[in-house]
Design a protein around this motif. Structure first.
Motif: not given
Length: 190
Positions: A7-11, A49-53, A167-179
């Protein structure tokens, strides 16, 4: 190819994070039907963005740079609380954002067009600036009357102001504790 949930975000600034944290901590005990944003994950989302190659990440960054290269840093005001679609049946609880220059909304609109050229689906709704504080756990999105009343107590609360300069391009990783989030690229405004 590997995909990266992105996803794209602003810190946001530590001061705004602190003010949002106080609101979340005050509201958390009121209603257990809300999944509150982890305090370390507060950010202003511009586009999911969802899943990006992984091979597309460079093109996404190039598209972001083409938009941000002509937008000067601008100010945002974080104020009040609310809910989408409304505070009676919210799916999302948020802190409001005022965009006096209109540059945030302009930037998001331009990002939508550039990213659509890369094959990313445009958002069906107009962008409404907000800082997500929590989401309803159930699809019905009913929150307790107590939470609605508690949210209204913060409807005029000023969380702070900030200048957006990146602006940041972010990676999100999901696990049991959350993203958990990781910055893939930081892109400066003009």
């Amino acid at each position: 190819m590997q995909t990266i949930r992105s996803f794209i975000s602003i810190p946001i600034t530590p001061g705004i994070t602190s003010a949002a944290t106080k609101i979340i901590k005050a509201l958390k005990p009121v209603d257990s039907g809300i999944k509150w944003v982890p305090l370390d994950n507060l950010h202003l989302t511009l586009k999911f963005l969802g899943e990006v190659d992984n091979v597309e990440v460079f093109d996404v960054c190039t598209a972001i740079r083409s938009v941000t290269s002509h937008i000067e840093p601008f100010e945002l005001h974080f104020t009040g609380t609310g809910g989408f679609p409304n505070l009676d049946k919210p799916r999302v609880l948020y802190a409001g954002i005022e965009d006096p220059s209109g540059l945030l909304v302009k930037m998001v609109g331009e990002l939508e067009l550039k990213l659509a050229d890369l094959g990313f689906k445009p958002e069906p709704r107009d962008y409404r600036p907000h800082l997500t504080l929590g989401r309803a756990r159930s699809k019905g999105g009913l929150v307790s009357e107590e939470l609605s009343e508690a949210m209204q107590q913060y409807s005029d609360t000023h969380l702070g102001d900030m200048v957006v300069d990146e602006v940041n391009l972010m990676a999100s990783f999901l696990d049991k504790q959350g993203p958990t989030y990781q910055v893939m690229d930081t892109i400066d405004l003009a």
